[in-house]
Motif scaffolding. Structure first.
Motif, short mmCIF file in Angstrom:
data_model
loop_
_atom_site.label_atom_id
_atom_site.label_comp_id
_atom_site.label_asym_id
_atom_site.label_seq_id
_atom_site.Cartn_x
_atom_site.Cartn_y
_atom_site.Cartn_z
N ALA A 13 -78.30 96.00 -53.85
CA ALA A 13 -77.18 95.19 -53.37
C ALA A 13 -76.76 94.15 -54.40
O ALA A 13 -75.90 93.33 -54.13
CB ALA A 13 -77.57 94.49 -52.07
N SER A 14 -77.36 94.17 -55.59
CA SER A 14 -77.03 93.15 -56.58
C SER A 14 -75.66 93.38 -57.20
O SER A 14 -75.24 94.52 -57.41
CB SER A 14 -78.11 93.12 -57.67
N LYS A 15 -74.95 92.28 -57.44
CA LYS A 15 -73.63 92.31 -58.06
C LYS A 15 -73.64 91.40 -59.27
O LYS A 15 -74.20 90.30 -59.24
CB LYS A 15 -72.55 91.85 -57.08
N LEU A 16 -73.01 91.83 -60.33
CA LEU A 16 -72.97 91.09 -61.59
C LEU A 16 -71.62 90.39 -61.71
O LEU A 16 -70.57 91.01 -61.51
CB LEU A 16 -73.17 92.06 -62.75
N HIS A 17 -71.63 89.09 -62.01
CA HIS A 17 -70.41 88.31 -62.14
C HIS A 17 -70.46 87.48 -63.41
O HIS A 17 -71.53 87.03 -63.82
CB HIS A 17 -70.24 87.36 -60.94
N LYS A 18 -69.30 87.25 -64.01
CA LYS A 18 -69.20 86.42 -65.22
C LYS A 18 -68.70 85.03 -64.83
O LYS A 18 -67.72 84.90 -64.08
CB LYS A 18 -68.23 87.05 -66.21
N VAL A 19 -69.37 84.00 -65.33
CA VAL A 19 -68.97 82.62 -65.08
C VAL A 19 -67.80 82.30 -66.01
O VAL A 19 -67.89 82.50 -67.22
CB VAL A 19 -70.15 81.65 -65.33
N LEU A 20 -66.68 81.81 -65.45
CA LEU A 20 -65.47 81.58 -66.23
C LEU A 20 -65.35 80.17 -66.80
O LEU A 20 -64.64 79.96 -67.78
CB LEU A 20 -64.24 81.89 -65.37
N ALA A 21 -66.02 79.19 -66.20
CA ALA A 21 -65.95 77.82 -66.68
C ALA A 21 -67.30 77.14 -66.50
O ALA A 21 -68.06 77.50 -65.61
CB ALA A 21 -64.87 77.06 -65.91
N ASP A 22 -67.59 76.17 -67.37
CA ASP A 22 -68.84 75.41 -67.24
C ASP A 22 -68.93 74.80 -65.85
O ASP A 22 -67.93 74.41 -65.25
CB ASP A 22 -68.91 74.30 -68.29
N VAL A 23 -70.15 74.71 -65.32
CA VAL A 23 -70.38 74.25 -63.96
C VAL A 23 -71.20 72.97 -64.00
O VAL A 23 -72.18 72.88 -64.73
CB VAL A 23 -71.16 75.32 -63.15
N SER A 24 -70.80 71.98 -63.18
CA SER A 24 -71.62 70.78 -63.03
C SER A 24 -72.65 71.05 -61.94
O SER A 24 -72.54 72.02 -61.20
CB SER A 24 -70.75 69.58 -62.67
N ALA A 25 -73.62 70.18 -61.82
CA ALA A 25 -74.71 70.39 -60.85
C ALA A 25 -74.20 70.44 -59.42
O ALA A 25 -74.79 71.11 -58.58
CB ALA A 25 -75.75 69.29 -61.00
N THR A 26 -73.10 69.77 -59.11
CA THR A 26 -72.62 69.73 -57.73
C THR A 26 -71.29 70.47 -57.55
O THR A 26 -70.75 70.49 -56.45
CB THR A 26 -72.42 68.27 -57.28
N GLY A 27 -70.77 71.09 -58.61
CA GLY A 27 -69.46 71.74 -58.53
C GLY A 27 -69.53 73.17 -58.07
O GLY A 27 -70.60 73.77 -57.95
N SER A 28 -68.37 73.74 -57.80
CA SER A 28 -68.30 75.15 -57.43
C SER A 28 -68.29 76.00 -58.69
O SER A 28 -68.08 75.50 -59.79
CB SER A 28 -67.05 75.42 -56.59
N VAL A 29 -68.49 77.29 -58.53
CA VAL A 29 -68.58 78.21 -59.66
C VAL A 29 -67.36 79.13 -59.66
O VAL A 29 -67.09 79.79 -58.66
CB VAL A 29 -69.88 79.06 -59.58
N ASP A 30 -66.63 79.14 -60.76
CA ASP A 30 -65.49 80.03 -60.92
C ASP A 30 -66.01 81.30 -61.59
O ASP A 30 -66.47 81.26 -62.74
CB ASP A 30 -64.42 79.35 -61.77
N ILE A 31 -65.96 82.45 -60.87
CA ILE A 31 -66.55 83.69 -61.39
C ILE A 31 -65.53 84.82 -61.38
O ILE A 31 -64.50 84.75 -60.71
CB ILE A 31 -67.79 84.12 -60.57
N TRP A 32 -65.85 85.85 -62.15
CA TRP A 32 -65.05 87.08 -62.17
C TRP A 32 -66.01 88.26 -62.08
O TRP A 32 -67.05 88.23 -62.75
CB TRP A 32 -64.25 87.18 -63.47
N PRO A 33 -65.75 89.28 -61.32
CA PRO A 33 -64.63 89.42 -60.39
C PRO A 33 -64.85 88.57 -59.15
O PRO A 33 -65.95 88.10 -58.88
CB PRO A 33 -64.64 90.91 -60.05
N ASN A 34 -63.78 88.42 -58.37
CA ASN A 34 -63.87 87.65 -57.13
C ASN A 34 -64.87 88.30 -56.19
O ASN A 34 -65.12 89.50 -56.26
CB ASN A 34 -62.50 87.58 -56.45
N LEU A 35 -65.42 87.50 -55.30
CA LEU A 35 -66.39 88.01 -54.32
C LEU A 35 -65.73 89.00 -53.37
O LEU A 35 -64.61 88.79 -52.91
CB LEU A 35 -67.00 86.86 -53.52
N LYS A 36 -66.44 90.09 -53.09
CA LYS A 36 -65.96 91.11 -52.16
C LYS A 36 -66.70 91.03 -50.83
O LYS A 36 -66.41 91.77 -49.90
CB LYS A 36 -66.14 92.50 -52.77
N ALA A 37 -67.72 90.17 -50.77
CA ALA A 37 -68.53 90.01 -49.56
C ALA A 37 -69.01 88.57 -49.50
O ALA A 37 -68.88 87.82 -50.46
CB ALA A 37 -69.72 90.97 -49.59
#
Length: 81
Positions: A13-37
């Motif tokens: 069930a593992s899915k591989l995603h690429k992080v698009l922007a640096d993430v702070s400890a409390t911020g959200s994560v911008d990833i590609w591709p978008n979540l399908k589940a």
């Protein structure tokens, strides 16, 4: 960091995603591709992230260069369950 890969879920069930922007400890994560589940409570792997892929055909190509370097190429797609 931007450009890193993360794995959501485990085993088949593992899915591989690429992080698009640096993430702070409390911020959200911008990833590609978008979540399908929904992955609420799912494991997030940042070291040796893996995904599940399938060959698109039985055709693999290989070559040997003049300097005895070897190359192999193949096409694969993500397994969507």
């Amino acid at each position: 960091k931007a450009g890193d890969y993360i794995q959501l879920g485990t085993t088949s069930a593992s899915k591989l995603h690429k992080v698009l922007a640096d993430v702070s400890a409390t911020g959200s994560v911008d990833i590609w591709p978008n979540l399908k589940a929904t992955y609420s409570g799912a494991a997030v792997t940042v070291d040796n992230a893996k995904g599940v892929f399938r060959l698109t055909s039985n055709m693999q190509e290989w070559q040997i260069g003049n300097s005895s370097t070897y190359g192999i190429s193949f096409e694969a797609v993500e397994v969507i369950t």
